[in-house]
Design an enzyme around this catalytic site. Sequence first.
Site, mmCIF file in Angstrom:
data_model
loop_
_atom_site.group_PDB
_atom_site.id
_atom_site.type_symbol
_atom_site.label_atom_id
_atom_site.label_comp_id
_atom_site.label_asym_id
_atom_site.label_seq_id
_atom_site.Cartn_x
_atom_site.Cartn_y
_atom_site.Cartn_z
ATOM 1 C CG HIS A 1 -1.898 0.988 1.403
ATOM 2 N ND1 HIS A 1 -1.627 2.292 1.765
ATOM 3 C CD2 HIS A 1 -3.241 0.919 1.241
ATOM 4 C CE1 HIS A 1 -2.760 2.976 1.826
ATOM 5 N NE2 HIS A 1 -3.758 2.166 1.506
ATOM 6 C CG ASP B 1 0.743 -2.300 6.446
ATOM 7 O OD1 ASP B 1 -0.197 -2.366 7.258
ATOM 8 O OD2 ASP B 1 0.649 -1.707 5.352
ATOM 9 C CD GLN C 1 -6.657 -4.388 4.244
ATOM 10 O OE1 GLN C 1 -7.590 -5.055 4.695
ATOM 11 N NE2 GLN C 1 -6.842 -3.191 3.712
ATOM 12 C CE LYS D 1 -7.091 -0.183 6.371
ATOM 13 N NZ LYS D 1 -7.786 0.228 5.152
ATOM 14 C CB CYS E 1 -3.731 3.246 -1.560
ATOM 15 S SG CYS E 1 -4.944 4.515 -1.237
HETATM 16 N N1 PLP Z 1 -1.587 -0.742 4.755
HETATM 17 C C1 PLP Z 1 -2.487 -1.477 4.111
HETATM 18 C C2 PLP Z 1 -2.119 -2.850 3.657
HETATM 19 C C3 PLP Z 1 -3.752 -0.964 3.862
HETATM 20 O O1 PLP Z 1 -4.657 -1.698 3.196
HETATM 21 C C4 PLP Z 1 -4.066 0.335 4.318
HETATM 22 C C5 PLP Z 1 -5.389 0.928 4.051
HETATM 23 O O2 PLP Z 1 -6.143 0.481 3.240
HETATM 24 C C6 PLP Z 1 -3.095 1.049 5.008
HETATM 25 C C7 PLP Z 1 -1.862 0.483 5.214
HETATM 26 C C8 PLP Z 1 -3.344 2.422 5.516
HETATM 27 O O3 PLP Z 1 -4.364 2.422 6.446
HETATM 28 P P1 PLP Z 1 -4.883 3.800 7.033
HETATM 29 O O4 PLP Z 1 -5.407 4.580 5.859
HETATM 30 O O5 PLP Z 1 -5.936 3.420 7.998
HETATM 31 O O6 PLP Z 1 -3.712 4.466 7.648
#
Ligand code: PLP
Length: 418
Positions: free
Chosen positions: A135, A212, A215, A238, A376
């Site tokens: 992402h 990270d 998900q 999430k 993203c």
């Molecule tokens: N990392 C992953 C794999 C994501 O899917 C997302 C958001 O969709 C993020 C990071 C960023 O999350 P946030 O926008 O809540 O900071």
Amino acid sequence: MNALQPAAIATTGSLDVEAVRAQFPILATRVHGRPLVYLDSAASAQKPQRVIDALTRFYERDYANIHRGVYELSQRASELHDRTRRRVQAFLGAADWREIVFVRNATEGINLVAYAFLLPRLAAGDEILVTEMEHHANIVPWQLVASRTGARVVPAPITPTGEVDLDAFAERIGPRTKLVAFTWVSNVLGTVNPVADMVALARRRGVPVLVDAAQAVQHFPVDLRALDADFLVFSMHKLYGPSGVGVLWGRAELLEAMPPWQGGGDMIERVSFAGTTFNDIPFRFEAGTPDIAGIVASAEAIGFVEDLGLEAIARHEGELLAHAEAALAGVPGLRILGSPRRRASVLAFTIDGVHPQDIGMLLDLDGIAIRTGHHCAMPLHARLGLAASARMSIGVYNTHAEIDALATSLRRIVGMLR
Ligand code: PLP
């Protein structure tokens, strides 16, 4: 233990999805006159009543600023806030509550590590290893600190099935690698990465690792003790919790050695114009008034998934995902992106001759919410030779009937447009 648990888990060990759905008021909403079919939980999950109630209850009965007042209300608010930190500690299996830093979201957690941990250690020619499936939140913060120092972000390639190429990943961890950062679950391919193996590869070379888990934490049990990483981030929104609250977990010894990254109230020990000294971890990284109510209500989000059981959630969502793969395969011209061995929650797809945006807009008319675009993850789409895709993602409240409704709508759309 929540009173709902016995009702929500049937004797077969599978989850009583209707009992789960009854806890989500928004699922009674109609969209364009049709029942809402919410298949965008990877973007953000809907909220159970207990989270909504915790938010309103806190504002109605307990609200005050925290860690500052000697009066009863402030003490109460502080205690509720601090309780969530312990809840998160137990949820992740962290050794110490001081390793839990509250931030706004996963993105902010990664930025904190980029600026407070990595930047002071970076020099020209250094490398930060990520993967092609990240992402943007796990690419751009590293690029920002790299650009200040002449370092660079190096992507490890993915295989044609949409998994990290582990040999290439291992090869790219070299003497200039100052950090390895990767996602546990791809937000496009749904790939569940072999994170423990990936962490071990980096550790063997003495390179710190950020995982990270944005998900991951909502889909299966996560135990830091089995992971051996250095940092991990996720977002409460999430995980069926409020928006505006994220978690950064970091090893205490690393956090303790890090300078603050934002200055302000709560993160200091003593302030004078001659100089300022800083608070202990985690407060050193929590400048200013946080989303107090959001943090308080986050304890209910954790309670929600724990009461259902993350194993039961994983089983339910796994069955649904298998059903979705089969159902979507029957839609003419539909191609699912990637075929990893292990997948969680997410299926992205394209349909020959139909723009993803049109798919999303036409599904919306049937009350079905999915995500379209690059999600993203532009570098991943570029690697796949695509500008955009459509993505459905499953939450604990989704049903087989909803997946069938998606497949039926898609078939109708294809019949109309192709
Ligand atoms: N990392 C992953 C794999 C994501 O899917 C997302 C958001 O969709 C993020 C990071 C960023 O999350 P946030 O926008 O809540 O900071």
